[in-house]
Design a protein around this motif. Structure first.
Motif, PDB file in Angstrom:
ATOM      1  N   PRO A   3      95.974  19.689  51.842  1.00 55.88           N
ATOM      2  CA  PRO A   3      97.141  18.636  50.768  1.00 55.88           C
ATOM      3  C   PRO A   3      96.377  17.745  49.988  1.00 55.88           C
ATOM      4  O   PRO A   3      95.118  16.876  50.240  1.00 55.88           O
ATOM      5  CB  PRO A   3      98.395  17.979  51.812  1.00 55.88           C
ATOM      6  CG  PRO A   3      97.303  17.985  53.249  1.00 55.88           C
ATOM      7  CD  PRO A   3      96.430  19.210  53.422  1.00 55.88           C
ATOM      8  N   GLN A   4      97.004  17.087  49.339  1.00 54.62           N
ATOM      9  CA  GLN A   4      97.073  16.383  48.136  1.00 54.62           C
ATOM     10  C   GLN A   4      97.405  14.550  48.406  1.00 54.62           C
ATOM     11  O   GLN A   4      98.539  15.213  48.188  1.00 54.62           O
ATOM     12  CB  GLN A   4      96.473  16.369  46.529  1.00 54.62           C
ATOM     13  CG  GLN A   4      95.441  18.053  46.521  1.00 54.62           C
ATOM     14  CD  GLN A   4      94.397  17.679  46.857  1.00 54.62           C
ATOM     15  OE1 GLN A   4      94.242  17.214  46.057  1.00 54.62           O
ATOM     16  NE2 GLN A   4      94.208  18.531  47.446  1.00 54.62           N
ATOM     17  N   THR A   6      99.231  11.928  48.403  1.00 56.55           N
ATOM     18  CA  THR A   6     100.098  11.843  46.958  1.00 56.55           C
ATOM     19  C   THR A   6     100.876  10.156  47.368  1.00 56.55           C
ATOM     20  O   THR A   6     100.341   9.112  47.644  1.00 56.55           O
ATOM     21  CB  THR A   6     101.981  12.259  47.099  1.00 56.55           C
ATOM     22  OG1 THR A   6     101.956  12.371  48.654  1.00 56.55           O
ATOM     23  CG2 THR A   6     101.593  14.121  47.430  1.00 56.55           C
ATOM     24  N   SER A   7     102.093   9.477  46.607  1.00 54.82           N
ATOM     25  CA  SER A   7     102.105   8.190  46.340  1.00 54.82           C
ATOM     26  C   SER A   7     102.953   7.927  47.588  1.00 54.82           C
ATOM     27  O   SER A   7     103.134   6.710  47.967  1.00 54.82           O
ATOM     28  CB  SER A   7     103.236   8.168  45.441  1.00 54.82           C
ATOM     29  OG  SER A   7     104.624   9.512  45.273  1.00 54.82           O
ATOM     30  N   SER A   8     103.696   8.981  48.483  1.00 53.76           N
ATOM     31  CA  SER A   8     104.127   8.254  49.638  1.00 53.76           C
ATOM     32  C   SER A   8     102.352   8.145  50.319  1.00 53.76           C
ATOM     33  O   SER A   8     101.641   7.897  50.257  1.00 53.76           O
ATOM     34  CB  SER A   8     104.597   9.286  50.282  1.00 53.76           C
ATOM     35  OG  SER A   8     104.338  10.178  51.144  1.00 53.76           O
ATOM     36  N   THR A   9     103.369   6.877  51.937  1.00 58.70           N
ATOM     37  CA  THR A   9     102.297   6.865  52.541  1.00 58.70           C
ATOM     38  C   THR A   9     102.315   7.382  53.785  1.00 58.70           C
ATOM     39  O   THR A   9     103.309   7.029  54.741  1.00 58.70           O
ATOM     40  CB  THR A   9     102.698   5.735  52.673  1.00 58.70           C
ATOM     41  OG1 THR A   9     102.757   4.322  52.051  1.00 58.70           O
ATOM     42  CG2 THR A   9     101.094   4.636  54.013  1.00 58.70           C
ATOM     43  N   PRO A  10     101.501   8.673  53.978  1.00 61.44           N
ATOM     44  CA  PRO A  10     101.287   9.119  55.363  1.00 61.44           C
ATOM     45  C   PRO A  10     101.393   8.329  56.462  1.00 61.44           C
ATOM     46  O   PRO A  10     100.401   7.411  56.005  1.00 61.44           O
ATOM     47  CB  PRO A  10     100.168  10.154  54.830  1.00 61.44           C
ATOM     48  CG  PRO A  10      99.765   9.981  53.853  1.00 61.44           C
ATOM     49  CD  PRO A  10      99.793   8.520  53.092  1.00 61.44           C
ATOM     50  N   ALA A  11     101.698   9.079  56.933  1.00 58.91           N
ATOM     51  CA  ALA A  11     101.170   8.312  59.015  1.00 58.91           C
ATOM     52  C   ALA A  11     100.264   8.465  59.073  1.00 58.91           C
ATOM     53  O   ALA A  11      99.449   9.835  58.688  1.00 58.91           O
ATOM     54  CB  ALA A  11     102.312   9.177  60.496  1.00 58.91           C
TER      55      ALA A  11
ATOM     56  N   SER B  20     109.685   9.649  59.971  1.00 60.31           N
ATOM     57  CA  SER B  20     108.748   9.236  58.976  1.00 60.31           C
ATOM     58  C   SER B  20     107.132   9.622  59.647  1.00 60.31           C
ATOM     59  O   SER B  20     105.411   8.943  58.841  1.00 60.31           O
ATOM     60  CB  SER B  20     108.515   7.082  59.425  1.00 60.31           C
ATOM     61  OG  SER B  20     108.821   7.077  60.768  1.00 60.31           O
ATOM     62  N   ILE B  23     104.871  12.748  58.171  1.00 57.59           N
ATOM     63  CA  ILE B  23     103.383  13.394  57.708  1.00 57.59           C
ATOM     64  C   ILE B  23     102.818  13.396  57.446  1.00 57.59           C
ATOM     65  O   ILE B  23     101.871  12.807  58.353  1.00 57.59           O
ATOM     66  CB  ILE B  23     104.391  11.945  56.541  1.00 57.59           C
ATOM     67  CG1 ILE B  23     106.290  12.039  56.168  1.00 57.59           C
ATOM     68  CG2 ILE B  23     103.632  12.369  55.199  1.00 57.59           C
ATOM     69  CD1 ILE B  23     106.579  10.708  55.056  1.00 57.59           C
ATOM     70  N   ALA B  24     102.076  14.357  57.123  1.00 57.07           N
ATOM     71  CA  ALA B  24     100.390  14.868  56.911  1.00 57.07           C
ATOM     72  C   ALA B  24      99.654  13.764  56.316  1.00 57.07           C
ATOM     73  O   ALA B  24     100.070  13.793  54.687  1.00 57.07           O
ATOM     74  CB  ALA B  24     101.012  16.339  56.686  1.00 57.07           C
ATOM     75  N   TYR B  28      94.526  17.822  56.685  1.00 52.88           N
ATOM     76  CA  TYR B  28      96.133  18.322  57.191  1.00 52.88           C
ATOM     77  C   TYR B  28      95.915  19.472  56.712  1.00 52.88           C
ATOM     78  O   TYR B  28      96.023  19.611  55.969  1.00 52.88           O
ATOM     79  CB  TYR B  28      97.341  17.786  57.556  1.00 52.88           C
ATOM     80  CG  TYR B  28      98.726  18.819  58.705  1.00 52.88           C
ATOM     81  CD1 TYR B  28      98.442  19.033  59.645  1.00 52.88           C
ATOM     82  CD2 TYR B  28      99.069  19.141  57.801  1.00 52.88           C
ATOM     83  CE1 TYR B  28      98.787  19.769  60.511  1.00 52.88           C
ATOM     84  CE2 TYR B  28     100.311  20.093  58.269  1.00 52.88           C
ATOM     85  CZ  TYR B  28     100.299  20.154  59.828  1.00 52.88           C
ATOM     86  OH  TYR B  28     100.731  21.070  60.401  1.00 52.88           O
ATOM     87  N   ASP B 230     105.348  12.815  50.302  1.00 55.64           N
ATOM     88  CA  ASP B 230     106.364  13.489  48.918  1.00 55.64           C
ATOM     89  C   ASP B 230     105.182  13.414  47.651  1.00 55.64           C
ATOM     90  O   ASP B 230     104.435  12.638  47.797  1.00 55.64           O
ATOM     91  CB  ASP B 230     107.032  11.848  48.455  1.00 55.64           C
ATOM     92  CG  ASP B 230     108.290  11.654  49.422  1.00 55.64           C
ATOM     93  OD1 ASP B 230     108.305  12.567  50.275  1.00 55.64           O
ATOM     94  OD2 ASP B 230     108.855  10.682  49.267  1.00 55.64           O
ATOM     95  N   TRP B 232     103.791  16.621  46.855  1.00 51.48           N
ATOM     96  CA  TRP B 232     102.608  16.674  47.379  1.00 51.48           C
ATOM     97  C   TRP B 232     102.850  17.553  47.299  1.00 51.48           C
ATOM     98  O   TRP B 232     103.939  19.018  46.829  1.00 51.48           O
ATOM     99  CB  TRP B 232     101.946  16.865  49.277  1.00 51.48           C
ATOM    100  CG  TRP B 232     101.142  17.950  49.322  1.00 51.48           C
ATOM    101  CD1 TRP B 232     100.388  17.456  49.369  1.00 51.48           C
ATOM    102  CD2 TRP B 232     101.615  18.891  49.786  1.00 51.48           C
ATOM    103  NE1 TRP B 232      98.892  18.536  50.120  1.00 51.48           N
ATOM    104  CE2 TRP B 232     100.265  19.603  49.735  1.00 51.48           C
ATOM    105  CE3 TRP B 232     102.480  20.260  49.521  1.00 51.48           C
ATOM    106  CZ2 TRP B 232      99.884  20.934  50.030  1.00 51.48           C
ATOM    107  CZ3 TRP B 232     102.063  21.765  50.021  1.00 51.48           C
ATOM    108  CH2 TRP B 232     100.963  21.944  50.365  1.00 51.48           C
TER     109      TRP B 232
END
Lengths: 48, 477
Positions: A3-4, A6-11, B20, B23-24, B28, B230, B232
């Motif tokens: 995956p690339q 993105t704007s959200s903050t991944p855990a 929450s 989220i990858a 991953y 989001d 992705w």
């Protein structure tokens, strides 16, 4: 394919390596292969 | 880490089950998601092997499967356990779909594992106490809720990870549901043999062990599943610019989806496809034994009970393969065309089956039945991608859950049609293939209704789409 970001903050997750993907598929693939082989053996009776 | 309940969806909850926490992160690998989904579907697919318990459950008192005691449970009473589970599958998928979209797949998978594994454990108590009500409540009601939540839990996540191969991804997972019976049946037989000296027919300890095995096996899915961040997209993925009016770029909520004619047309599509397929699956063993009996084939040349069991096994195999093959093919063919093939080819093959039976063409009969069942499986596996094409990814899991009520309906309707038509033919003195020909012609007619419904599917009207951007977190509100 990875995956690339993105704007959200991944855990914070552990990155998955190719090895873990193989292990994951083996975990589900082995029981499935066993079930398919058992079914196949049973199905052979139809052609005897 | 705050202690939260499974149903706690408050913003303050920070359990590892929360969306929450799933989220990858960078690195991953999305190919970990299908095995996570398979872990759930391979487990809950055991439900289709419940019939392996029929004889043992029907002789708990007498101890002899061939000579049940008057107080033993009848086949009809035992059969209700599976029926309740399938009805609960559809209902819980419909009821919990929006909850799943809100809390994410991990919490839903955990709930599914607790219900499905717990259902076995409660059911074991019912078997031990010889309480039919407790068996219904455990395996049927609680386990059935696990089936429904488990079935839909990975679907929308897979579609989000594989926007470029939606059919392949959902086909892989839903293939697991077909494969689950292949594991569950020999596993149950082996365990009952192992425990036969310690409990009547070995059923109670078998239920306990299977409940624990499935609970633990499903944890693999719970811990492995991740949702993409989001916006992705797969590396190098460029959404097709080729215009296809049936693939939307917008999003329709679950509540709005059920107001559209498209949803109900797909409901009819699934209903007819499943009803017809169940018609074959339900009667497979007696069907082939009666059609190709010694009376018609010659002494000693008829299909035996063991060979009929092989036929049932072969159908299960093609049910599994069809889920992956046809769903993957639909990525290239388009969903509408794929269903038109299931129905168009299905009508021809269903209509052909009685003739093959009359002519005693056993090999061709088996081949045709296998193709029919592969398309039955394909119909199940293609549905989520069709929904995603029409309604977008926003609440596709919840919409899929509501669509599965068609499955519950078919689970009652299919056997009802088959039994009534077959019974009526037998009362008229028909035997062999003739006793089943009206069943197949009726199913072909049902498929024609499904074909018509599929051909009537048009793009969803603009008024049903969400206005402005949508986020998953908003999905449940």
């Amino acid at each position: 394919m990875s995956p690339q970001p993105t704007s959200s903050t991944p855990a914070p997750n552990e990155p998955a390596t190719g090895g873990s993907v193989v292990l994951a598929w083996l975990f589900v693939g082995i029981p499935l292969a066993w079930g398919v082989s058992q079914t196949f053996i049973k199905a052979l009776a139809l052609f005897k | 880490m705050a202690t939260t309940s499974l149903l706690d969806t408050s913003p303050a909850s920070t359990s590892f089950l929360d969306r929450s926490r799933t989220i990858a992160g960078p690195g991953y690998n999305r190919w970990l998601v299908p095995p996570a989904a398979l872990a759930i579907h391979l487990a809950i697919g055991q439900a289709y092997a419940f019939s392996v318990f029929n004889k043992p459950l029907g002789s708990l008192i007498s101890g002899d499967p061939n000579a049940p005691a008057p107080t033993d449970w009848t086949p009809g009473q035992i059969g209700w356990t599976f029926s309740i589970a399938i009805v609960l599958l559809g209902l819980s998928a419909a009821v919990f779909g929006k909850w799943l979209e809100r809390v994410g797949p991990r919490k839903a998978m955990m709930a599914a594992s607790l219900c499905f594994g717990g259902g076995f454990l409660i059911g074991s108590l019912g078997v031990h106490l010889h309480s039919l009500a407790l068996l219904y409540f455990g395996y049927g009601f609680v386990g059935g809720i696990g089936l429904g939540i488990g079935y839909i839990s990975p679907v929308s996540t897979l579609i989000k990870w594989f926007p470029d191969r939606k059919g392949v991804a959902t086909g892989m997972a839903i293939m697991g549901f077909g494969g689950g019976a292949m594991i569950g049946s020999p596993l149950a037989v082996a365990l009952m043999n192992h425990f036969k000296d310690s409990a009547p027919q070995g059923v109670t300890p078998t239920f306990i062990v299977m409940g624990i095995i499935y609970l633990l096996f499903m944890q693999f899915g719970v811990w492995t599943i991740r949702v993409p961040a989001d916006n992705w997209a797969p590396k190098g993925y460029v959404p097709s610019t080729e215009h296809n009016a049936l693939i939307t770029t917008g999003n329709v909520s679950a509540d709005n989806a059920i107001k559209t004619p498209q949803f109900w047309l797909l409901w009819v599509v699934l209903l007819t496809n499943v009803t017809a397929g169940i018609g074959v699956l339900e009667t497979a063993s007696p069907l082939i034994q009666e059609t190709f009996s010694d009376k018609f084939m010659g002494s000693g040349r008829g299909v035996t009970a063991a060979a009929a069991a092989g036929f049932v096994g072969l159908l299960s195999l093609f049910n599994l393969l069809g889920r992956f093959f046809w769903s993957s093919a639909s990525d290239k063919l388009g969903r509408k065309v794929a269903y038109a093939i299931y129905f168009g080819l299905g009508i021809l093959l269903y209509a052909l089956i009685p003739t093959l039976g009359h002519n005693l063409q056993l090999t061709l009969y088996v081949v045709v039945a296998c193709v029919i069942i592969s398309m039955y499986g394909g119909g199940f596996a293609t549905a989520p991608a069709y929904l995603s094409d029409l309604f977008g990814k926003y609440q596709v899991g919840a919409i899929h859950g509501r669509l599965l009520t068609a499955w519950s309906t078919a689970g009652v309707l299919g056997p009802l049609i088959v039994h009534n038509l077959h019974e009526s033919a037998v009362q008229k003195g028909l035997t062999g293939a003739a006793a089943y020909q009206n069943v197949f012609y009726t199913m072909a007619g049902l498929l024609a209704v499904g074909l018509l419904a599929d051909l009537l599917v048009r793009p969803v009207a603009d008024r049903y789409y969400e206005k402005g951007p949508v986020t998953i977190e908003a999905g449940g509100h």
